[in-house]
Design a protein around this motif. Sequence first.
Motif, PDB file in Angstrom:
ATOM      1  N   GLN A  15       0.808  -1.227   0.016  1.00  0.00           N
ATOM      2  CA  GLN A  15       0.015   0.059  -0.247  1.00  0.00           C
ATOM      3  C   GLN A  15       0.753   1.182  -0.107  1.00  0.00           C
ATOM      4  OE1 GLN A  15      -3.601  -0.209  -0.110  1.00  0.00           O
ATOM      5  NE2 GLN A  15      -2.947  -2.124  -0.504  1.00  0.00           N
ATOM      6  N   HIS A  43       2.254  -2.905   5.516  1.00  0.00           N
ATOM      7  CA  HIS A  43       0.720  -2.913   4.755  1.00  0.00           C
ATOM      8  C   HIS A  43       0.749  -3.869   3.342  1.00  0.00           C
ATOM      9  CE1 HIS A  43       0.500  -0.908   8.562  1.00  0.00           C
ATOM     10  NE2 HIS A  43      -0.279   0.367   7.957  1.00  0.00           N
ATOM     11  N   LYS A  45      -1.408  -5.746   0.888  1.00  0.00           N
ATOM     12  CA  LYS A  45      -2.816  -6.134   0.626  1.00  0.00           C
ATOM     13  C   LYS A  45      -2.921  -7.492  -0.357  1.00  0.00           C
ATOM     14  CE  LYS A  45      -6.911  -4.326  -1.756  1.00  0.00           C
ATOM     15  NZ  LYS A  45      -7.443  -3.224  -2.753  1.00  0.00           N
TER      16      LYS A  45
END
Length: 71
Positions: A15, A43, A45
């Motif tokens: 991200q 982070h 995804k």
Amino acid sequence: MPMPFRHPFWKFTCQACGWGKVFYNRSDVILGPGTCPKCGGSHLKKTKANPLESAAAFPLEYAHYLSRKLV
């Protein structure tokens, strides 16, 4: 007895920097990177890889996946 048909191709995308890679999982355990190898961000995804991404990253595995799915 019917068994669930799992999706073996997953795409992990950072991200923070936009790095992404398709992974092929041979079992029911989804393994991927814990952190981004490009920026170190945590982070990530996880999404199902689309057919084009799957075939481009793992052509033989994707052909085998399709042959099992069509039977």
